[in-house]
Scaffold this motif. Sequence first.
Motif, PDB file in Angstrom:
ATOM      1  N   ASP A 109       0.788  -1.230   0.000  1.00 26.49           N
ATOM      2  CA  ASP A 109       0.000   0.000   0.000  1.00 26.49           C
ATOM      3  C   ASP A 109       0.821   1.281   0.000  1.00 26.49           C
ATOM      4  O   ASP A 109       0.262   2.361  -0.149  1.00 26.49           O
ATOM      5  N   THR A 110       2.116   1.194   0.202  1.00 27.12           N
ATOM      6  CA  THR A 110       2.952   2.394   0.253  1.00 27.12           C
ATOM      7  C   THR A 110       4.245   2.170  -0.526  1.00 27.12           C
ATOM      8  O   THR A 110       4.636   1.029  -0.805  1.00 27.12           O
ATOM      9  N   ARG A 111       4.914   3.259  -0.836  1.00 24.20           N
ATOM     10  CA  ARG A 111       6.204   3.161  -1.510  1.00 24.20           C
ATOM     11  C   ARG A 111       7.221   2.456  -0.618  1.00 24.20           C
ATOM     12  O   ARG A 111       8.062   1.682  -1.098  1.00 24.20           O
ATOM     13  N   GLU A 112       7.134   2.717   0.679  1.00 22.25           N
ATOM     14  CA  GLU A 112       8.063   2.090   1.612  1.00 22.25           C
ATOM     15  C   GLU A 112       7.872   0.576   1.637  1.00 22.25           C
ATOM     16  O   GLU A 112       8.845  -0.193   1.633  1.00 22.25           O
ATOM     17  N   ALA A 113       6.610   0.149   1.649  1.00 20.83           N
ATOM     18  CA  ALA A 113       6.318  -1.283   1.653  1.00 20.83           C
ATOM     19  C   ALA A 113       6.758  -1.935   0.347  1.00 20.83           C
ATOM     20  O   ALA A 113       7.257  -3.067   0.335  1.00 20.83           O
ATOM     21  N   PHE A 114       6.595  -1.208  -0.748  1.00 17.18           N
ATOM     22  CA  PHE A 114       7.024  -1.724  -2.049  1.00 17.18           C
ATOM     23  C   PHE A 114       8.540  -1.916  -2.062  1.00 17.18           C
ATOM     24  O   PHE A 114       9.042  -2.963  -2.499  1.00 17.18           O
ATOM     25  N   ALA A 115       9.270  -0.923  -1.585  1.00 16.83           N
ATOM     26  CA  ALA A 115      10.732  -1.007  -1.568  1.00 16.83           C
ATOM     27  C   ALA A 115      11.207  -2.131  -0.651  1.00 16.83           C
ATOM     28  O   ALA A 115      12.175  -2.840  -0.970  1.00 16.83           O
ATOM     29  N   GLN A 116      10.518  -2.308   0.458  1.00 17.28           N
ATOM     30  CA  GLN A 116      10.903  -3.368   1.387  1.00 17.28           C
ATOM     31  C   GLN A 116      10.706  -4.752   0.765  1.00 17.28           C
ATOM     32  O   GLN A 116      11.506  -5.661   0.968  1.00 17.28           O
ATOM     33  N   LYS A 117       9.645  -4.889  -0.033  1.00 18.48           N
ATOM     34  CA  LYS A 117       9.331  -6.191  -0.618  1.00 18.48           C
ATOM     35  C   LYS A 117      10.142  -6.471  -1.877  1.00 18.48           C
ATOM     36  O   LYS A 117      10.573  -7.609  -2.106  1.00 18.48           O
ATOM     37  N   PHE A 118      10.368  -5.428  -2.699  1.00 12.69           N
ATOM     38  CA  PHE A 118      10.986  -5.658  -4.005  1.00 12.69           C
ATOM     39  C   PHE A 118      12.363  -5.009  -4.172  1.00 12.69           C
ATOM     40  O   PHE A 118      13.005  -5.188  -5.208  1.00 12.69           O
ATOM     41  N   GLY A 119      12.795  -4.243  -3.183  1.00 15.19           N
ATOM     42  CA  GLY A 119      14.094  -3.591  -3.266  1.00 15.19           C
ATOM     43  C   GLY A 119      13.973  -2.114  -3.594  1.00 15.19           C
ATOM     44  O   GLY A 119      13.003  -1.676  -4.212  1.00 15.19           O
ATOM     45  N   GLU A 120      14.967  -1.346  -3.169  1.00 12.17           N
ATOM     46  CA  GLU A 120      14.978   0.092  -3.419  1.00 12.17           C
ATOM     47  C   GLU A 120      15.140   0.385  -4.911  1.00 12.17           C
ATOM     48  O   GLU A 120      15.944  -0.246  -5.595  1.00 12.17           O
ATOM     49  N   ALA A 121      14.359   1.349  -5.390  1.00 15.42           N
ATOM     50  CA  ALA A 121      14.473   1.838  -6.770  1.00 15.42           C
ATOM     51  C   ALA A 121      14.525   0.685  -7.771  1.00 15.42           C
ATOM     52  O   ALA A 121      15.438   0.588  -8.591  1.00 15.42           O
ATOM     53  N   LEU A 122      13.527  -0.189  -7.714  1.00 10.80           N
ATOM     54  CA  LEU A 122      13.478  -1.339  -8.612  1.00 10.80           C
ATOM     55  C   LEU A 122      13.538  -0.906 -10.076  1.00 10.80           C
ATOM     56  O   LEU A 122      14.066  -1.627 -10.926  1.00 10.80           O
ATOM     57  N   TRP A 123      13.002   0.286 -10.375  1.00 13.47           N
ATOM     58  CA  TRP A 123      13.011   0.775 -11.760  1.00 13.47           C
ATOM     59  C   TRP A 123      14.432   0.995 -12.274  1.00 13.47           C
ATOM     60  O   TRP A 123      14.660   0.965 -13.481  1.00 13.47           O
ATOM     61  N   ASP A 124      15.396   1.206 -11.369  1.00  7.29           N
ATOM     62  CA  ASP A 124      16.789   1.359 -11.773  1.00  7.29           C
ATOM     63  C   ASP A 124      17.496   0.017 -11.925  1.00  7.29           C
ATOM     64  O   ASP A 124      18.352  -0.146 -12.800  1.00  7.29           O
ATOM     65  N   THR A 125      17.144  -0.932 -11.089  1.00  9.49           N
ATOM     66  CA  THR A 125      17.834  -2.227 -11.110  1.00  9.49           C
ATOM     67  C   THR A 125      17.213  -3.212 -12.092  1.00  9.49           C
ATOM     68  O   THR A 125      17.909  -4.041 -12.673  1.00  9.49           O
ATOM     69  N   ASP A 126      15.882  -3.132 -12.274  1.00 12.56           N
ATOM     70  CA  ASP A 126      15.196  -4.059 -13.181  1.00 12.56           C
ATOM     71  C   ASP A 126      13.881  -3.430 -13.624  1.00 12.56           C
ATOM     72  O   ASP A 126      12.826  -3.723 -13.064  1.00 12.56           O
ATOM     73  N   PHE A 130       9.884  -4.113 -12.714  1.00 13.89           N
ATOM     74  CA  PHE A 130       9.081  -3.043 -12.120  1.00 13.89           C
ATOM     75  C   PHE A 130       7.781  -2.852 -12.888  1.00 13.89           C
ATOM     76  O   PHE A 130       6.702  -2.764 -12.305  1.00 13.89           O
ATOM     77  N   HIS A 131       7.865  -2.823 -14.204  1.00 13.52           N
ATOM     78  CA  HIS A 131       6.662  -2.626 -15.009  1.00 13.52           C
ATOM     79  C   HIS A 131       5.745  -3.850 -14.971  1.00 13.52           C
ATOM     80  O   HIS A 131       4.520  -3.706 -14.986  1.00 13.52           O
ATOM     81  N   HIS A 132       6.324  -5.029 -14.904  1.00 14.17           N
ATOM     82  CA  HIS A 132       5.475  -6.221 -14.817  1.00 14.17           C
ATOM     83  C   HIS A 132       4.679  -6.207 -13.516  1.00 14.17           C
ATOM     84  O   HIS A 132       3.464  -6.479 -13.513  1.00 14.17           O
ATOM     85  N   ILE A 133       5.347  -5.872 -12.419  1.00 20.44           N
ATOM     86  CA  ILE A 133       4.698  -5.896 -11.106  1.00 20.44           C
ATOM     87  C   ILE A 133       3.656  -4.797 -10.974  1.00 20.44           C
ATOM     88  O   ILE A 133       2.562  -5.030 -10.448  1.00 20.44           O
ATOM     89  N   THR A 134       3.980  -3.597 -11.452  1.00 25.07           N
ATOM     90  CA  THR A 134       3.109  -2.442 -11.204  1.00 25.07           C
ATOM     91  C   THR A 134       2.071  -2.186 -12.283  1.00 25.07           C
ATOM     92  O   THR A 134       1.057  -1.538 -12.025  1.00 25.07           O
ATOM     93  N   LYS A 135       2.313  -2.707 -13.497  1.00 31.40           N
ATOM     94  CA  LYS A 135       1.406  -2.382 -14.598  1.00 31.40           C
ATOM     95  C   LYS A 135       0.856  -3.612 -15.317  1.00 31.40           C
ATOM     96  O   LYS A 135      -0.367  -3.771 -15.452  1.00 31.40           O
ATOM     97  N   GLU A 215       6.479   9.006 -11.216  1.00 31.39           N
ATOM     98  CA  GLU A 215       7.296  10.156 -10.839  1.00 31.39           C
ATOM     99  C   GLU A 215       8.804   9.910 -10.932  1.00 31.39           C
ATOM    100  O   GLU A 215       9.534  10.757 -11.466  1.00 31.39           O
ATOM    101  N   PRO A 216       9.326   8.766 -10.451  1.00 33.06           N
ATOM    102  CA  PRO A 216      10.792   8.593 -10.479  1.00 33.06           C
ATOM    103  C   PRO A 216      11.370   8.427 -11.879  1.00 33.06           C
ATOM    104  O   PRO A 216      12.582   8.602 -12.062  1.00 33.06           O
ATOM    105  N   ILE A 217      10.544   8.073 -12.858  1.00 38.65           N
ATOM    106  CA  ILE A 217      11.083   7.794 -14.188  1.00 38.65           C
ATOM    107  C   ILE A 217      10.374   8.611 -15.276  1.00 38.65           C
ATOM    108  O   ILE A 217      10.301   8.200 -16.431  1.00 38.65           O
ATOM    109  N   THR A 218       9.881   9.780 -14.901  1.00 36.51           N
ATOM    110  CA  THR A 218       9.300  10.711 -15.880  1.00 36.51           C
ATOM    111  C   THR A 218       9.982  12.062 -15.721  1.00 36.51           C
ATOM    112  O   THR A 218      10.015  12.614 -14.621  1.00 36.51           O
ATOM    113  N   THR A 219      10.529  12.569 -16.806  1.00 37.01           N
ATOM    114  CA  THR A 219      11.213  13.860 -16.762  1.00 37.01           C
ATOM    115  C   THR A 219      10.561  14.826 -17.737  1.00 37.01           C
ATOM    116  O   THR A 219       9.783  14.428 -18.608  1.00 37.01           O
TER     117      THR A 219
END
Length: 244
Positions: A109-126, A130-135, A215-219
């Motif tokens: 339910d939160t960004r913190e919970a997501f990072a705890q479960k899947f790792g910090e900044a998953l969009w940078d590492t994989d 990230f897109h499979h899980i979230t979209k 937000e983290p991957i849109t410029t």
Amino acid sequence: MSDSTTSTVQDQTNFNLDKINQRLEHSHPREVLAWCLQNIPTGFVQTSAFNIDDMVITDILYRDLKSTTPVPVIFLDTLYHFPETLNLVDQAKAVYNLDLRVYKVPEVDTREAFAQKFGEALWDTDIEKFHHITKIEPLQRGLDELNTVAWITGRRRDQAPTRATMPIVERDAKGRLKVNPLANWTRKESWAYAFEHDVIYNPLHDQGYPSIGDEPITTKVQDGEDERAGRWRGSGKTECGIHI
């Protein structure tokens, strides 16, 4: 969706897509959506990221065509949307009385919970994971749960070279119809419609973000760049995976 379910979907939409696309190729999006409402009475949904093109489609469906059975609108809450996007979702729900269906990663339910479960900044590492899980997974779950026969996208041909030959109506990998009512429109036409009909939109569009994702991957997009250049900048990606 099982093979038998896929067959059922195709039986419900046993259309000659070549003839349909020929008929609708130069149609206004309103005419495309009206055709859908007439020919696909059940299992018709809109998928929306609440970008300007999505809002134009919602306005046509809910204000103009006023379907007797509101078309469900699927929104994928990745937990990483801009606050402005989430505010627009709430505003649109109130303005249009949307039949809004929100899908997200289960049990997170939160960004913190997501990072705890899947790792910090998953969009940078994989980013694919990230897109499979979230979209991708939440969207397929939503389409299945809503017994979707046909779903609407906000894609346009002029958004990217990968979309240049996109038909008005196609089939997805599971046999469902995939409808692109704005395929033959330009960005200018979408905005002209929005201004003419006072369509509400994300204020980030006025701040250098023609296409808005997580937000983290849109410029911001610079003058002369493709309108989707700010999505996944530096990754080499042109799609998140939903439309591949």
